[in-house]
Design an enzyme around this catalytic site. Structure first.
Site, PDB file in Angstrom:
ATOM      1  N   SER A   9       0.843  -1.199   0.000  1.00 36.58           N
ATOM      2  CA  SER A   9       0.000   0.000   0.000  1.00 36.58           C
ATOM      3  C   SER A   9       0.877   1.247   0.000  1.00 36.58           C
ATOM      4  O   SER A   9       1.638   1.478   0.949  1.00 36.58           O
ATOM      5  CB  SER A   9      -0.900   0.001   1.230  1.00 36.58           C
ATOM      6  N   HIS A  34      -1.359  -1.187  -4.013  1.00 39.98           N
ATOM      7  CA  HIS A  34      -2.646  -0.856  -3.404  1.00 39.98           C
ATOM      8  C   HIS A  34      -2.692   0.664  -3.208  1.00 39.98           C
ATOM      9  O   HIS A  34      -1.773   1.259  -2.652  1.00 39.98           O
ATOM     10  CB  HIS A  34      -2.754  -1.585  -2.063  1.00 39.98           C
ATOM     11  N   ASP A  36      -4.843   3.648  -1.675  1.00 39.03           N
ATOM     12  CA  ASP A  36      -5.895   3.941  -0.688  1.00 39.03           C
ATOM     13  C   ASP A  36      -6.418   5.358  -0.844  1.00 39.03           C
ATOM     14  O   ASP A  36      -5.730   6.329  -0.487  1.00 39.03           O
ATOM     15  CB  ASP A  36      -5.324   3.778   0.728  1.00 39.03           C
ATOM     16  N   MET A  38      -8.977   8.070   0.501  1.00 42.48           N
ATOM     17  CA  MET A  38      -9.817   8.379   1.671  1.00 42.48           C
ATOM     18  C   MET A  38     -10.369   9.792   1.536  1.00 42.48           C
ATOM     19  O   MET A  38      -9.600  10.716   1.238  1.00 42.48           O
ATOM     20  CB  MET A  38      -8.976   8.315   2.948  1.00 42.48           C
ATOM     21  N   HIS A  70      -8.518   1.221  -3.592  1.00 47.44           N
ATOM     22  CA  HIS A  70      -9.416   0.971  -2.468  1.00 47.44           C
ATOM     23  C   HIS A  70     -10.098   2.287  -2.113  1.00 47.44           C
ATOM     24  O   HIS A  70      -9.474   3.183  -1.558  1.00 47.44           O
ATOM     25  CB  HIS A  70      -8.590   0.412  -1.296  1.00 47.44           C
ATOM     26  N   MET A  72     -12.208   4.406  -0.102  1.00 50.16           N
ATOM     27  CA  MET A  72     -12.851   4.655   1.200  1.00 50.16           C
ATOM     28  C   MET A  72     -13.555   6.000   1.108  1.00 50.16           C
ATOM     29  O   MET A  72     -13.118   7.011   1.663  1.00 50.16           O
ATOM     30  CB  MET A  72     -11.781   4.613   2.306  1.00 50.16           C
ATOM     31  N   MET A 141     -11.818  -6.232   5.295  1.00 50.51           N
ATOM     32  CA  MET A 141     -10.948  -5.353   6.097  1.00 50.51           C
ATOM     33  C   MET A 141     -10.571  -6.055   7.400  1.00 50.51           C
ATOM     34  O   MET A 141     -11.436  -6.594   8.104  1.00 50.51           O
ATOM     35  CB  MET A 141     -11.647  -4.028   6.410  1.00 50.51           C
ATOM     36  N   GLY A 146      -8.998   3.627   7.466  1.00 48.01           N
ATOM     37  CA  GLY A 146      -8.698   5.028   7.753  1.00 48.01           C
ATOM     38  C   GLY A 146      -7.226   5.300   8.006  1.00 48.01           C
ATOM     39  O   GLY A 146      -6.746   6.388   7.711  1.00 48.01           O
ATOM     40  N   PHE A 147      -6.520   4.319   8.536  1.00 50.34           N
ATOM     41  CA  PHE A 147      -5.126   4.550   8.904  1.00 50.34           C
ATOM     42  C   PHE A 147      -4.284   3.300   8.682  1.00 50.34           C
ATOM     43  O   PHE A 147      -4.776   2.184   8.900  1.00 50.34           O
ATOM     44  CB  PHE A 147      -5.025   4.957  10.386  1.00 50.34           C
ATOM     45  N   GLY A 148      -3.048   3.524   8.261  1.00 52.57           N
ATOM     46  CA  GLY A 148      -2.084   2.436   8.216  1.00 52.57           C
ATOM     47  C   GLY A 148      -1.532   2.182   9.608  1.00 52.57           C
ATOM     48  O   GLY A 148      -1.788   2.948  10.541  1.00 52.57           O
ATOM     49  N   GLY A 149      -0.811   1.086   9.750  1.00 49.32           N
ATOM     50  CA  GLY A 149      -0.081   0.825  10.982  1.00 49.32           C
ATOM     51  C   GLY A 149      -0.900   0.316  12.153  1.00 49.32           C
ATOM     52  O   GLY A 149      -0.443   0.335  13.290  1.00 49.32           O
ATOM     53  N   ASP A 175      -6.804  -6.710   4.175  1.00 49.42           N
ATOM     54  CA  ASP A 175      -6.138  -5.406   4.228  1.00 49.42           C
ATOM     55  C   ASP A 175      -6.157  -4.891   5.657  1.00 49.42           C
ATOM     56  O   ASP A 175      -7.228  -4.662   6.220  1.00 49.42           O
ATOM     57  CB  ASP A 175      -6.898  -4.452   3.288  1.00 49.42           C
ATOM     58  N   GLY A 176      -4.946  -4.702   6.197  1.00 49.55           N
ATOM     59  CA  GLY A 176      -4.825  -4.090   7.511  1.00 49.55           C
ATOM     60  C   GLY A 176      -4.001  -4.924   8.466  1.00 49.55           C
ATOM     61  O   GLY A 176      -4.401  -6.030   8.838  1.00 49.55           O
ATOM     62  N   GLY A 177      -2.810  -4.416   8.803  1.00 54.75           N
ATOM     63  CA  GLY A 177      -2.001  -5.052   9.834  1.00 54.75           C
ATOM     64  C   GLY A 177      -1.300  -6.330   9.425  1.00 54.75           C
ATOM     65  O   GLY A 177      -0.829  -7.074  10.291  1.00 54.75           O
ATOM     66  N   GLY A 197       0.926  -2.422   4.022  1.00 50.60           N
ATOM     67  CA  GLY A 197       1.549  -1.096   4.027  1.00 50.60           C
ATOM     68  C   GLY A 197       2.819  -1.158   4.862  1.00 50.60           C
ATOM     69  O   GLY A 197       3.919  -1.381   4.355  1.00 50.60           O
ATOM     70  N   THR A 198       2.636  -1.009   6.170  1.00 48.86           N
ATOM     71  CA  THR A 198       3.760  -1.078   7.102  1.00 48.86           C
ATOM     72  C   THR A 198       4.569  -2.357   6.905  1.00 48.86           C
ATOM     73  O   THR A 198       5.801  -2.328   6.904  1.00 48.86           O
ATOM     74  CB  THR A 198       3.218  -1.046   8.551  1.00 48.86           C
TER      75      THR A 198
HETATM   76  C1  DX5 Z   1      -6.350   1.228   5.896  1.00 44.36           C
HETATM   77  C2  DX5 Z   1      -5.951   0.988   4.473  1.00 44.36           C
HETATM   78  C3  DX5 Z   1      -4.847   0.027   4.314  1.00 44.36           C
HETATM   79  C4  DX5 Z   1      -3.533   0.471   4.888  1.00 44.36           C
HETATM   80  C5  DX5 Z   1      -2.888  -0.748   5.419  1.00 44.36           C
HETATM   81  O1  DX5 Z   1      -7.477   2.021   5.899  1.00 44.36           O
HETATM   82  O2  DX5 Z   1      -7.052   0.496   3.735  1.00 44.36           O
HETATM   83  O3  DX5 Z   1      -4.683  -0.343   2.951  1.00 44.36           O
HETATM   84  O4  DX5 Z   1      -2.658   1.043   3.953  1.00 44.36           O
HETATM   85  O5  DX5 Z   1      -1.758  -0.390   6.133  1.00 44.36           O
HETATM   86  P1  DX5 Z   1      -1.077  -1.424   7.126  1.00 44.36           P
HETATM   87  O6  DX5 Z   1      -0.632  -2.599   6.301  1.00 44.36           O
HETATM   88  O7  DX5 Z   1       0.052  -0.646   7.688  1.00 44.36           O
HETATM   89  O8  DX5 Z   1      -2.096  -1.824   8.147  1.00 44.36           O
HETATM   90 ZN    ZN Z   2      -6.643  -0.320   1.705  1.00 52.39          ZN
END
Ligand code: DX5
Ligand code: ZN
Length: 222
Positions: A9, A34, A36, A38, A70, A72, A141, A146-149, A175-177, A197-198
């Site tokens: 991402s 990916h 994102d 928002m 993606h 959002m 999800m 809304g946020f990475g990490g 997607d996520g974490g 992402g992270t």
């Molecule tokens: C969160 C995003 C994700 C985000 C994932 O709202 O949809 O795509 O980039 O980031 P990580 O992998 O760090 O959770």
């Molecule tokens: Zn995403």
């Protein structure tokens, strides 16, 4: 037959040097990128929009990177044309954002993009059952969007298992974490498309993180 797909991402990338940073990420051999989007309304954060995607696309051609978008956003119909024009190849909208998912699906196809549909952690998976054979991918999800990490939510895995049992040939994205250290749980549940992402951008060796995730998914698929 579904294939393993790893999608870093760019939300975790360097927005001050997005083009160079993205080109650097592509050297690690990801399957997709990916993207994102928002809108600050569907989720409590604003990332970037079609104008930035278009600018990135002008430096990174379609043959070099598949943009898995993606969305959002509160009004998924509104951004279909702008994202197609910006060079998006797939458009994943949120089930929660519309009363007319079929209309959105049709409009995405008309614009020439692949179709994805996503649900947030609080939405039950069965809403997707009547729609899954009309889309190219579903996105489960594994964090609140809304946020990475954020931390991966393993309690979303029964959704993936149920979908995989019903739809053996469907692309199921999570997607996520996700990282190379917890991917086994998602791969074991039946996910074949993994956003990170992270987990990729902050890995000591992003190329190895991508390769490890891909082989983990492959080992569960075969
Ligand atoms: C969160 C995003 C994700 C985000 C994932 O709202 O949809 O795509 O980039 O980031 P990580 O992998 O760090 O959770
Ligand atoms: Zn995403």
């Amino acid at each position: 037959m579904v294939e393993p797909i790893i999608a870093p991402s760019i939300l975790s990338g360097d927005f001050g040097n997005l083009v160079e940073d993205t080109k650097r990420m592509l050297k690690n051999n990801p399957d997709w990128l990916h993207v994102d989007i928002m809108d600050g309304h569907f989720v409590p954060n604003i990332s970037f929009g079609p104008m930035v995607v278009k600018a990135l696309r002008s430096e990174v051609p379609k043959e070099e990177a598949y943009f898995d978008c993606h969305m959002m956003v509160s009004n998924p119909l509104q951004w279909i044309e702008p994202m197609a024009d910006a060079g998006g190849q797939s458009y994943t909208f949120h089930y929660e954002a519309t009363d007319e998912p079929l209309k959105v699906i049709e409009a995405i196809r008309k614009a020439g993009m692949k179709v994805g549909i996503s649900i947030k952690p609080g939405t039950p998976v069965d809403v997707l059952f009547p729609l899954a054979d009309k889309v190219d991918m579903v996105l489960i999800m594994t964090v609140e969007p809304g946020f990475g990490g954020q931390s991966f939510m393993p309690d979303m895995m029964p959704k993936v298992e149920e979908l995989r049992a019903k739809f053996p040939n469907l692309n199921i994205e999570v997607d996520g974490g996700l990282t190379q250290h917890n991917i086994d749980v998602a791969a074991g549940a039946g996910a074949n498309v993994v956003v990170a992402g992270t987990g990729v951008y902050k890995a000591d060796d992003p190329a190895k993180a991508i390769a490890d995730m891909r082989s983990c998914i492959a080992s569960h698929l075969h």
